[in-house]
Design a protein around this motif. Sequence first.
Motif, PDB file in Angstrom:
ATOM      1  N   VAL A  85       0.479  -1.306   0.184  1.00 19.36           N
ATOM      2  CA  VAL A  85       0.055  -0.112  -0.136  1.00 19.36           C
ATOM      3  C   VAL A  85       0.737   1.170  -0.192  1.00 19.36           C
ATOM      4  CG1 VAL A  85      -1.742   0.995   1.055  1.00 19.36           C
ATOM      5  CG2 VAL A  85      -2.010  -1.211   1.103  1.00 19.36           C
ATOM      6  N   LEU A  86       1.689   1.708   0.717  1.00 19.65           N
ATOM      7  CA  LEU A  86       2.786   2.252   0.527  1.00 19.65           C
ATOM      8  C   LEU A  86       3.114   2.711  -0.835  1.00 19.65           C
ATOM      9  CD1 LEU A  86       4.116   1.916   3.742  1.00 19.65           C
ATOM     10  CD2 LEU A  86       2.237   3.993   4.146  1.00 19.65           C
ATOM     11  N   VAL A  87       3.813   1.658  -1.531  1.00 16.14           N
ATOM     12  CA  VAL A  87       4.208   1.394  -2.327  1.00 16.14           C
ATOM     13  C   VAL A  87       3.233   2.123  -3.761  1.00 16.14           C
ATOM     14  CG1 VAL A  87       6.399  -0.087  -4.865  1.00 16.14           C
ATOM     15  CG2 VAL A  87       6.165   0.264  -2.022  1.00 16.14           C
ATOM     16  N   ARG A  88       2.297   1.983  -3.654  1.00 13.96           N
ATOM     17  CA  ARG A  88       1.133   2.430  -4.430  1.00 13.96           C
ATOM     18  C   ARG A  88       1.045   3.886  -4.108  1.00 13.96           C
ATOM     19  NH1 ARG A  88      -2.798  -2.666  -4.807  1.00 13.96           N
ATOM     20  NH2 ARG A  88      -1.322  -4.062  -5.774  1.00 13.96           N
ATOM     21  N   ARG A  89       1.318   4.139  -3.313  1.00 14.55           N
ATOM     22  CA  ARG A  89       0.275   5.468  -2.764  1.00 14.55           C
ATOM     23  C   ARG A  89      -0.731   5.392  -2.906  1.00 14.55           C
ATOM     24  NH1 ARG A  89       5.334   8.810  -2.423  1.00 14.55           N
ATOM     25  NH2 ARG A  89       6.709   7.739  -4.151  1.00 14.55           N
ATOM     26  N   GLY A  90      -1.639   4.193  -1.864  1.00 11.33           N
ATOM     27  CA  GLY A  90      -2.883   4.490  -2.398  1.00 11.33           C
ATOM     28  C   GLY A  90      -3.544   5.044  -0.835  1.00 11.33           C
ATOM     29  N   SER A  91      -5.003   4.775  -0.985  1.00 12.25           N
ATOM     30  CA  SER A  91      -5.295   5.199   0.085  1.00 12.25           C
ATOM     31  C   SER A  91      -5.253   3.908   0.937  1.00 12.25           C
ATOM     32  CB  SER A  91      -6.727   5.209  -0.176  1.00 12.25           C
ATOM     33  OG  SER A  91      -7.971   4.196  -0.256  1.00 12.25           O
ATOM     34  N   GLY A  92      -5.418   4.411   2.015  1.00 10.94           N
ATOM     35  CA  GLY A  92      -5.180   3.872   4.074  1.00 10.94           C
ATOM     36  C   GLY A  92      -4.616   3.801   4.050  1.00 10.94           C
ATOM     37  N   ARG A  93      -3.285   4.935   3.528  1.00  7.28           N
ATOM     38  CA  ARG A  93      -2.075   4.850   3.996  1.00  7.28           C
ATOM     39  C   ARG A  93      -1.591   4.657   5.958  1.00  7.28           C
ATOM     40  NH1 ARG A  93       1.221   9.045   0.789  1.00  7.28           N
ATOM     41  NH2 ARG A  93       3.050   8.752   1.679  1.00  7.28           N
ATOM     42  N   ALA A  94      -1.984   5.592   6.008  1.00  6.10           N
ATOM     43  CA  ALA A  94      -1.917   5.872   7.729  1.00  6.10           C
ATOM     44  C   ALA A  94      -2.190   4.150   8.293  1.00  6.10           C
ATOM     45  CB  ALA A  94      -3.311   6.649   8.187  1.00  6.10           C
TER      46      ALA A  94
END
Length: 127
Positions: free
Chosen positions: A89-98
């Motif tokens: 998720v962090l690499v894709r920079r998608g939603s829900g990063r927190a």
Amino acid sequence: MSASDPSVQPQYSPQPPSPRASSALAVVSLVAGLVLVALQVAFQLALPMIYTTAGAAVDLVTLLNVVQLVQGVLVALCALVAVATGIVVLVRRGSGRARAGAGVALGGAALLTLIASLLQSALLSAF
């Protein structure tokens, strides 16, 4: 210029990752991190019960080793799931990063704790 003209190239823009997929992976990361914390708390609360209920017929050291092995395997699996899905998720920079960041932090801390306990066991058995 018409659409059938071969000199006209269609413009394709890369599609960003779907927010639903990233959000679902972020939730998986956070839930796996929370499950591993709950597992560690449950095993720590179970240890005193094992000490008090283990009879003379049961080898206490063997029983504790089995319990700690089960704990280590379950925590390692949950931690790897939390870290892997969170990093995606962090690499894709998608939603829900927190949520993904929290899952990575919990999973990473659990992995470091697990590695430290393995090193401690190795050092204790060496001396």
